[in-house]
Design a protein around this motif. Structure first.
Motif, PDB file in Angstrom:
ATOM      1  N   GLN A 340     -23.946   1.396   2.832  1.00  0.00           N
ATOM      2  CA  GLN A 340     -24.536   0.370   3.691  1.00  0.00           C
ATOM      3  C   GLN A 340     -25.502   0.954   4.720  1.00  0.00           C
ATOM      4  OE1 GLN A 340     -23.871  -2.586   2.580  1.00  0.00           O
ATOM      5  NE2 GLN A 340     -22.394  -1.669   1.162  1.00  0.00           N
ATOM      6  N   GLN A 341     -25.422   2.262   4.921  1.00  0.00           N
ATOM      7  CA  GLN A 341     -26.345   2.967   5.816  1.00  0.00           C
ATOM      8  C   GLN A 341     -26.679   4.321   5.196  1.00  0.00           C
ATOM      9  OE1 GLN A 341     -23.898   2.864   9.464  1.00  0.00           O
ATOM     10  NE2 GLN A 341     -25.440   1.526  10.365  1.00  0.00           N
ATOM     11  N   PRO A 342     -27.305   4.307   4.045  1.00  0.00           N
ATOM     12  CA  PRO A 342     -27.506   5.555   3.303  1.00  0.00           C
ATOM     13  C   PRO A 342     -28.503   6.478   3.988  1.00  0.00           C
ATOM     14  CG  PRO A 342     -28.740   3.787   2.276  1.00  0.00           C
ATOM     15  CD  PRO A 342     -27.896   3.148   3.352  1.00  0.00           C
ATOM     16  N   THR A 343     -28.359   7.760   3.713  1.00  0.00           N
ATOM     17  CA  THR A 343     -29.341   8.744   4.150  1.00  0.00           C
ATOM     18  C   THR A 343     -29.934   9.410   2.915  1.00  0.00           C
ATOM     19  OG1 THR A 343     -27.607  10.420   4.372  1.00  0.00           O
ATOM     20  CG2 THR A 343     -28.214   9.169   6.347  1.00  0.00           C
ATOM     21  N   PHE A 344     -31.216   9.702   2.982  1.00  0.00           N
ATOM     22  CA  PHE A 344     -31.924  10.343   1.873  1.00  0.00           C
ATOM     23  C   PHE A 344     -32.517  11.656   2.353  1.00  0.00           C
ATOM     24  CE2 PHE A 344     -31.577   6.067   0.445  1.00  0.00           C
ATOM     25  CZ  PHE A 344     -31.726   6.051  -0.939  1.00  0.00           C
ATOM     26  N   SER A 345     -32.528  12.647   1.476  1.00  0.00           N
ATOM     27  CA  SER A 345     -33.125  13.943   1.796  1.00  0.00           C
ATOM     28  C   SER A 345     -34.367  14.172   0.944  1.00  0.00           C
ATOM     29  CB  SER A 345     -32.125  15.078   1.537  1.00  0.00           C
ATOM     30  OG  SER A 345     -31.050  15.018   2.448  1.00  0.00           O
ATOM     31  N   LEU A 346     -35.343  14.861   1.541  1.00  0.00           N
ATOM     32  CA  LEU A 346     -36.527  15.277   0.806  1.00  0.00           C
ATOM     33  C   LEU A 346     -36.138  16.472  -0.052  1.00  0.00           C
ATOM     34  CD1 LEU A 346     -39.636  15.053   0.355  1.00  0.00           C
ATOM     35  CD2 LEU A 346     -39.890  16.654   2.261  1.00  0.00           C
ATOM     36  N   THR A 347     -36.141  16.300  -1.367  1.00  0.00           N
ATOM     37  CA  THR A 347     -35.667  17.362  -2.265  1.00  0.00           C
ATOM     38  C   THR A 347     -36.798  18.089  -2.976  1.00  0.00           C
ATOM     39  OG1 THR A 347     -35.310  15.688  -3.990  1.00  0.00           O
ATOM     40  CG2 THR A 347     -33.406  16.305  -2.653  1.00  0.00           C
ATOM     41  N   ALA A 348     -38.010  17.546  -2.931  1.00  0.00           N
ATOM     42  CA  ALA A 348     -39.160  18.238  -3.503  1.00  0.00           C
ATOM     43  C   ALA A 348     -40.421  17.758  -2.813  1.00  0.00           C
ATOM     44  CB  ALA A 348     -39.257  18.008  -5.010  1.00  0.00           C
ATOM     45  N   HIS A 349     -41.337  18.679  -2.548  1.00  0.00           N
ATOM     46  CA  HIS A 349     -42.591  18.344  -1.879  1.00  0.00           C
ATOM     47  C   HIS A 349     -43.680  19.250  -2.457  1.00  0.00           C
ATOM     48  CE1 HIS A 349     -45.186  18.451   2.034  1.00  0.00           C
ATOM     49  NE2 HIS A 349     -45.702  17.651   1.119  1.00  0.00           N
ATOM     50  N   LEU A 350     -44.676  18.637  -3.067  1.00  0.00           N
ATOM     51  CA  LEU A 350     -45.799  19.379  -3.620  1.00  0.00           C
ATOM     52  C   LEU A 350     -47.057  18.985  -2.842  1.00  0.00           C
ATOM     53  CD1 LEU A 350     -45.931  21.432  -5.912  1.00  0.00           C
ATOM     54  CD2 LEU A 350     -46.825  19.636  -7.376  1.00  0.00           C
ATOM     55  N   PRO A 351     -47.464  19.807  -1.863  1.00  0.00           N
ATOM     56  CA  PRO A 351     -48.534  19.407  -0.935  1.00  0.00           C
ATOM     57  C   PRO A 351     -49.877  19.124  -1.594  1.00  0.00           C
ATOM     58  CG  PRO A 351     -47.312  21.297  -0.089  1.00  0.00           C
ATOM     59  CD  PRO A 351     -46.875  21.099  -1.505  1.00  0.00           C
ATOM     60  N   GLN A 352     -50.257  19.890  -2.610  1.00  0.00           N
ATOM     61  CA  GLN A 352     -51.552  19.700  -3.256  1.00  0.00           C
ATOM     62  C   GLN A 352     -51.363  19.381  -4.730  1.00  0.00           C
ATOM     63  OE1 GLN A 352     -53.266  23.476  -1.902  1.00  0.00           O
ATOM     64  NE2 GLN A 352     -54.701  22.308  -0.647  1.00  0.00           N
ATOM     65  N   ALA A 353     -50.628  18.314  -4.978  1.00  0.00           N
ATOM     66  CA  ALA A 353     -50.387  17.903  -6.357  1.00  0.00           C
ATOM     67  C   ALA A 353     -51.697  17.521  -7.046  1.00  0.00           C
ATOM     68  CB  ALA A 353     -49.418  16.726  -6.390  1.00  0.00           C
ATOM     69  N   HIS A 354     -52.611  16.937  -6.270  1.00  0.00           N
ATOM     70  CA  HIS A 354     -53.946  16.590  -6.752  1.00  0.00           C
ATOM     71  C   HIS A 354     -54.960  16.986  -5.684  1.00  0.00           C
ATOM     72  CE1 HIS A 354     -52.986  14.215 -10.420  1.00  0.00           C
ATOM     73  NE2 HIS A 354     -51.849  13.955  -9.783  1.00  0.00           N
ATOM     74  N   SER A 355     -56.239  16.967  -6.057  1.00  0.00           N
ATOM     75  CA  SER A 355     -57.284  17.349  -5.104  1.00  0.00           C
ATOM     76  C   SER A 355     -57.718  16.181  -4.231  1.00  0.00           C
ATOM     77  CB  SER A 355     -58.495  17.915  -5.857  1.00  0.00           C
ATOM     78  OG  SER A 355     -59.046  16.935  -6.722  1.00  0.00           O
ATOM     79  N   GLN A 356     -57.268  14.969  -4.566  1.00  0.00           N
ATOM     80  CA  GLN A 356     -57.567  13.791  -3.770  1.00  0.00           C
ATOM     81  C   GLN A 356     -56.319  12.907  -3.705  1.00  0.00           C
ATOM     82  OE1 GLN A 356     -61.463  11.881  -4.506  1.00  0.00           O
ATOM     83  NE2 GLN A 356     -61.937  13.582  -5.885  1.00  0.00           N
ATOM     84  N   ASP A 357     -56.451  11.707  -3.109  1.00  0.00           N
ATOM     85  CA  ASP A 357     -55.319  10.786  -2.955  1.00  0.00           C
ATOM     86  C   ASP A 357     -54.537  10.645  -4.252  1.00  0.00           C
ATOM     87  OD1 ASP A 357     -56.616  10.391  -0.576  1.00  0.00           O
ATOM     88  OD2 ASP A 357     -56.835   8.222  -0.789  1.00  0.00           O
ATOM     89  N   VAL A 358     -53.209  10.683  -4.140  1.00  0.00           N
ATOM     90  CA  VAL A 358     -52.349  10.380  -5.295  1.00  0.00           C
ATOM     91  C   VAL A 358     -52.097   8.876  -5.290  1.00  0.00           C
ATOM     92  CG1 VAL A 358     -50.222  10.921  -6.519  1.00  0.00           C
ATOM     93  CG2 VAL A 358     -51.277  12.653  -5.033  1.00  0.00           C
TER      94      VAL A 358
END
Length: 391
Positions: A340-358
């Motif tokens: 009822q009050q879940p928490t989520f963690s950032l488990t993967a982050h790819l800063p430059q996945a593309h050269s422009q907006d994803v």
């Protein structure tokens, strides 16, 4: 963050143009992409390949193939008249069982006069719908590797921004910059009839999505809200308005159960909404027989720009986001957190996945961890989301 996103490959799907959206077919064997070049492309795999090696299609000498990705229309495909398009290898070990070399199997170029904004497969996988800035939606029928435009849906005053099929396959929803959401009914003769025009939003409607198992429709808008609709006495009505975002809501995704809805926004947050039925144990008030939707979690501080898309994996429960800061992020609900009050963690982050907006992220419906993304750079990238052993 102990998890990772490993790139499997990349294709210039819509060169010299934006690639706006991606959609996997129900079996996860084909990927449709669409873009500013007014085209829809259908991607599929051929054979299996070891890492660093590519297997040519039947009848094509290896020396002529050289590990290239191939773009082929349906006619040349049937005659093995393959043409090299760009270098792209998707290795067997790195990708997973069944993954091979991704090629463009069909190009749907005759349906639209302007940008194709979104595409959606029917639940049976035999039809593909494409929504365009030319104010129309095309329905394409699949026949082996051929696609024929069998119907063009007209009626919106201007750009159609999104299209989605109901889980039954009998209903289709479209939305537009004209602030409306249309519900279309499909009969056994493949005839399409608009059965409702919903004018609940006060601004441009960006996205529509159906509940995974019910005829419940959700829409996201430039007016900062999310609306939910259901059928009532032979007409469709707005049954809930979800407020909380401080700017445009760009996309929506139901979780596999349909009890939660994720929304992403120009305000750089993700909100998780939970459905509460009348008489729920938590005491959340409901209006009559309609369920109530309550925001139970807000993910903030992770994104530096607009979040354009969100995808909820039906196999793992992982949430992926596509962001205007060129990055892809994956979140997972923390084990043992309060539902009822879940928490989520950032488990993967790819800063430059593309050269422009994803612009879009899409989980494969059958292969765990296989993620596709597309961008303003015109490319489609394939990723493997990996959980490390012991997590």
């Amino acid at each position: 963050m102990k998890d990772s996103l490993v790139q499997l490959g990349r294709v210039p799907a819509h060169p010299d143009s934006r690639c706006w959206f991606l959609a996997w077919n129900p079996t996860g064997t084909l990927l449709a992409s669409c873009g500013g070049d007014r085209k829809v492309r259908i991607w599929g795999t051929v054979g299996k390949a070891r890492p660093g090696r590519a297997t040519p299609p039947p009848g094509v000498p290896r020396a002529c193939y050289a590990g290239a990705v191939l773009e082929v229309d349906s006619q040349s495909l049937s005659h093995a008249g393959w043409a090299a398009f760009d270098h792209f290898k998707l290795g067997g070990d790195a990708a997973s069982r069944g993954s091979g070399n991704w090629i463009c199997k069909s190009v749907l170029s005759e349906g639209h006069q302007r940008t194709v904004r979104k595409v959606a497969w029917s639940p049976c996988g035999n039809y593909l719908a494409s929504a365009s800035f030319d104010a129309t939606t095309c329905i394409w029928k699949k026949n082996q590797d051929d696609f024929e435009c069998v119907t063009t849906l007209e009626g919106h005053e201007n750009e159609v921004k999104s299209v989605a099929w109901a889980p039954s396959g009998n209903l289709l929803a479209t939305c537009s910059r004209d602030k409306s959401v249309w519900v279309w009914e499909v009969d056994e003769e493949d005839e399409y009839e608009c059965v409702s025009v919903l004018n609940s939003h006060t601004q441009d409607v960006k996205h529509v999505v159906w509940h995974p198992s019910q005829e419940l429709l959700a829409s996201a808008s430039y007016d900062d809200t999310v609306k939910l609709y259901r059928e009532e006495e032979d007409d469709w009505v707005c049954c809930a308005t979800l407020e909380g975002h401080e700017s445009t809501v760009w996309s929506l995704a139901f979780d596999p159960s349909g009890q939660r809805l994720a929304s992403c926004s120009d305000d750089r947050t993700v909100r998780i909404w939970h459905q509460y039925l009348p008489g729920n144990e938590q005491g959340v008030a409901c209006s009559g027989s309609d369920p109530s939707w309550k925001c139970i979690c807000t993910l903030s501080g992770f994104h530096s720009r607009t979040i354009y898309d969100i995808a909820w994996c039906s196999l793992t429960g992982a949430l992926a986001t596509a962001c205007g800061d060129d990055a892809i992020r994956v979140f997972e609900e923390d084990p043992g957190s309060d539902p009822q009050q879940p928490t989520f963690s950032l488990t993967a982050h790819l800063p430059q996945a593309h050269s422009q907006d994803v612009n879009c992220v899409a989980w494969n419906p059958k292969e765990r961890g296989l993620l596709a993304s597309c961008s303003d750079d015109g490319e489609v990238a394939f990723w493997k989301y990996q959980r490390l052993e012991g997590l």
